[in-house]
Design an enzyme around this catalytic site. Structure first.
Site, PDB file in Angstrom:
ATOM      1  N   TYR A  66       0.819  -1.208   0.000  1.00 14.95           N
ATOM      2  CA  TYR A  66       0.000   0.000   0.000  1.00 14.95           C
ATOM      3  C   TYR A  66       0.857   1.264   0.000  1.00 14.95           C
ATOM      4  O   TYR A  66       1.617   1.512   0.942  1.00 14.95           O
ATOM      5  CB  TYR A  66      -0.922   0.044   1.218  1.00 14.95           C
ATOM      6  CG  TYR A  66      -1.968  -1.039   1.291  1.00 14.95           C
ATOM      7  CD1 TYR A  66      -2.321  -1.795   0.179  1.00 14.95           C
ATOM      8  CD2 TYR A  66      -2.616  -1.311   2.485  1.00 14.95           C
ATOM      9  CE1 TYR A  66      -3.289  -2.791   0.261  1.00 14.95           C
ATOM     10  CE2 TYR A  66      -3.590  -2.297   2.578  1.00 14.95           C
ATOM     11  CZ  TYR A  66      -3.917  -3.032   1.459  1.00 14.95           C
ATOM     12  OH  TYR A  66      -4.876  -4.015   1.556  1.00 14.95           O
ATOM     13  N   HIS A 135      -1.283 -12.212   1.330  1.00 12.99           N
ATOM     14  CA  HIS A 135      -2.175 -11.257   0.657  1.00 12.99           C
ATOM     15  C   HIS A 135      -2.847 -11.856  -0.578  1.00 12.99           C
ATOM     16  O   HIS A 135      -4.037 -11.651  -0.825  1.00 12.99           O
ATOM     17  CB  HIS A 135      -1.356 -10.014   0.272  1.00 12.99           C
ATOM     18  CG  HIS A 135      -2.170  -8.790   0.061  1.00 12.99           C
ATOM     19  ND1 HIS A 135      -1.619  -7.546  -0.062  1.00 12.99           N
ATOM     20  CD2 HIS A 135      -3.503  -8.595  -0.055  1.00 12.99           C
ATOM     21  CE1 HIS A 135      -2.562  -6.648  -0.244  1.00 12.99           C
ATOM     22  NE2 HIS A 135      -3.726  -7.261  -0.238  1.00 12.99           N
ATOM     23  N   PRO A 215     -16.675  -3.326   2.805  1.00 13.62           N
ATOM     24  CA  PRO A 215     -17.982  -3.762   3.304  1.00 13.62           C
ATOM     25  C   PRO A 215     -19.131  -2.809   2.980  1.00 13.62           C
ATOM     26  O   PRO A 215     -20.294  -3.156   3.178  1.00 13.62           O
ATOM     27  CB  PRO A 215     -17.760  -3.852   4.813  1.00 13.62           C
ATOM     28  CG  PRO A 215     -16.709  -2.830   5.090  1.00 13.62           C
ATOM     29  CD  PRO A 215     -15.787  -2.893   3.897  1.00 13.62           C
ATOM     30  N   GLY A 217     -19.470  -1.711  -0.083  1.00 10.00           N
ATOM     31  CA  GLY A 217     -19.519  -1.784  -1.543  1.00 10.00           C
ATOM     32  C   GLY A 217     -18.582  -0.796  -2.194  1.00 10.00           C
ATOM     33  O   GLY A 217     -18.939  -0.150  -3.182  1.00 10.00           O
ATOM     34  N   ARG A 218     -17.354  -0.695  -1.659  1.00  9.05           N
ATOM     35  CA  ARG A 218     -16.366   0.295  -2.132  1.00  9.05           C
ATOM     36  C   ARG A 218     -16.964   1.708  -2.104  1.00  9.05           C
ATOM     37  O   ARG A 218     -16.717   2.534  -2.971  1.00  9.05           O
ATOM     38  CB  ARG A 218     -15.860  -0.070  -3.525  1.00  9.05           C
ATOM     39  CG  ARG A 218     -15.125  -1.405  -3.557  1.00  9.05           C
ATOM     40  CD  ARG A 218     -14.504  -1.718  -4.890  1.00  9.05           C
ATOM     41  NE  ARG A 218     -13.918  -3.053  -4.857  1.00  9.05           N
ATOM     42  CZ  ARG A 218     -12.680  -3.343  -4.461  1.00  9.05           C
ATOM     43  NH1 ARG A 218     -11.892  -2.367  -4.071  1.00  9.05           N
ATOM     44  NH2 ARG A 218     -12.229  -4.582  -4.463  1.00  9.05           N
ATOM     45  N   GLY A 219     -17.776   1.932  -1.063  1.00 12.20           N
ATOM     46  CA  GLY A 219     -18.367   3.257  -0.872  1.00 12.20           C
ATOM     47  C   GLY A 219     -19.681   3.474  -1.585  1.00 12.20           C
ATOM     48  O   GLY A 219     -20.339   4.502  -1.377  1.00 12.20           O
ATOM     49  N   PHE A 221     -22.660   2.274  -1.214  1.00 14.12           N
ATOM     50  CA  PHE A 221     -23.816   2.474  -0.353  1.00 14.12           C
ATOM     51  C   PHE A 221     -23.661   3.692   0.553  1.00 14.12           C
ATOM     52  O   PHE A 221     -24.560   3.993   1.339  1.00 14.12           O
ATOM     53  CB  PHE A 221     -24.094   1.200   0.448  1.00 14.12           C
ATOM     54  CG  PHE A 221     -24.560   0.071  -0.432  1.00 14.12           C
ATOM     55  CD1 PHE A 221     -25.843   0.062  -0.951  1.00 14.12           C
ATOM     56  CD2 PHE A 221     -23.699  -0.957  -0.783  1.00 14.12           C
ATOM     57  CE1 PHE A 221     -26.267  -0.963  -1.793  1.00 14.12           C
ATOM     58  CE2 PHE A 221     -24.116  -1.989  -1.615  1.00 14.12           C
ATOM     59  CZ  PHE A 221     -25.403  -1.993  -2.124  1.00 14.12           C
ATOM     60  N   GLY A 223     -23.344   6.500  -1.045  1.00 15.76           N
ATOM     61  CA  GLY A 223     -24.154   7.383  -1.881  1.00 15.76           C
ATOM     62  C   GLY A 223     -23.419   8.435  -2.677  1.00 15.76           C
ATOM     63  O   GLY A 223     -24.032   9.117  -3.506  1.00 15.76           O
TER      64      GLY A 223
END
Length: 352
Positions: A66, A135, A215, A217-219, A221, A223
């Protein structure tokens, strides 16, 4: 409306049955070093992580790949200079050897595993790593050989627990036969549920905890992709679920969750995260964010209580056959770590 984090006492739970205890919600550190937005400065990143710690999150997830030149692990190392080490459960990962424009190379040889562990220990400034993940799985190396080396490092006190990331059922069984696996990290959310059929039951049979990444949804949800435009440099612009006609179709799913969230008096992100949390106390999601408000919102999801029936209704509102676009692809993975395309000279990634 979002449930506030100000009055929440973060519970502690067991991750796997080997003795590791973590905060009910973890923190995925990858985004602090770029990918979804521009990377934060060292000062901003430490401030963010301290805020998470003081609000009860003690389970931090990083990896050697990362950021530019191991930036994420170095950031966590700086943080640990200012926080009590014994209060933090630290997870890092190894195994992604090189990322090029046309392929991702993984490496799982015993020698490489050891060199990566030594490198991570040095960058993190710690004597041991709580949870050390493979990983990605190197299919050219028997998983037994990799885990045997990690087992030796457990015996030496360099790592406490062993984890796998993105592993199939056969790999999990074979690895667990060499040394108990404590956690399996996989993508898992309302619209990504492939692990439910085989992997979650297997993990529960073997006493392995489940650590969902992405968790929310890669942001999705949260919005932002629906109500605003994605940041110009965001990797999500390459994700089929976030673009064009697919995004229009997926908006229907978002709208359903938004309506349910209003009923529950929480935000859509909180409801999506609460749904994951309600899959069991052995499921410890690690949402990441670079925004304090979003952090507080994530923590507030712990306070959202759902009945078994409500969990089922929420899940049914996002039928997998209605999700438009594939989950992710290798191109996104390559761009996700665009700053790590060439391993630095004399780094552990170039070890044989």
């Amino acid at each position: 409306m979002a449930t506030s984090s100000s009055t929440i006492e973060m519970p502690k739970v067991k991750l796997g049955n080997q003795g590791l205890e973590v905060s009910r919600l973890g923190y995925g550190c990858m985004g602090l070093s770029g990918v979804y937005n521009n990377p934060l400065s060292m000062e901003e990143g430490i401030k963010m992580l301290k805020e998470a710690f003081y609000k009860g999150i003690t389970f931090f997830d990083t990896a050697d790949i990362y950021g530019v030149d191991f930036a994420n692990e170095i950031l966590i190392g700086k943080l640990l200079m200012e926080l009590p080490r014994d209060k933090i459960q630290l997870a890092t990962k190894f195994g992604i050897f090189k990322i090029e424009s046309n392929k991702v190379t993984v490496k799982g040889t015993p020698e490489y595993a050891r060199s990566c562990c030594e490198g991570s220990l040095k960058r993190l400034g710690v004597e041991y790593i709580d949870l050390f993940y493979v990983h990605r799985i190197d299919t050219t190396v028997p998983i037994e050989d990799t885990i045997e080396e990690l087992k030796k490092m457990v015996e030496e006190g360099k790592i406490k627990y062993i984890g796998l990331s993105e592993a199939n059922a056969d790999t999990i069984r074979r690895a667990h036969a060499v040394h108990p696996i404590t956690a399996l990290q996989m993508e898992y959310s309302l619209w990504t549920r492939e692990i439910e059929d085989e992997l979650i039951p297997l993990c529960r049979k073997l006493g392995i905890g489940i650590v969902p990444y992405a968790p929310v949804g890669r942001g999705f949800f949260g919005g932002k992709a629906i109500k605003e435009s994605l940041p110009e440099n965001s990797v999500l612009g390459l994700n089929a679920r976030f673009t064009g006609e697919n995004l229009t179709k997926n908006k229907v799913l978002y709208d359903r969750i938004e309506a349910m969230a209003e009923k529950h008096g929480c935000s859509t992100a909180q409801l999506a995260l609460a749904w994951v949390l309600h899959q069991g106390n052995d499921v410890i999601p690690i949402p990441g964010t670079t925004n304090i408000k979003n952090l507080e919102e994530n923590i507030g999801s712990v306070k959202v209580k759902l009945t078994k029936e409500e969990v089922e209704v929420i899940g049914n509102a996002v039928p997998l056959d209605e999700v438009a676009g594939s989950k992710v692809n290798e191109a996104i993975l390559r761009v996700s770590w665009k700053y790590a395309n060439t391993p630095p000279k004399n780094s552990n990634r170039s070890s044989s």
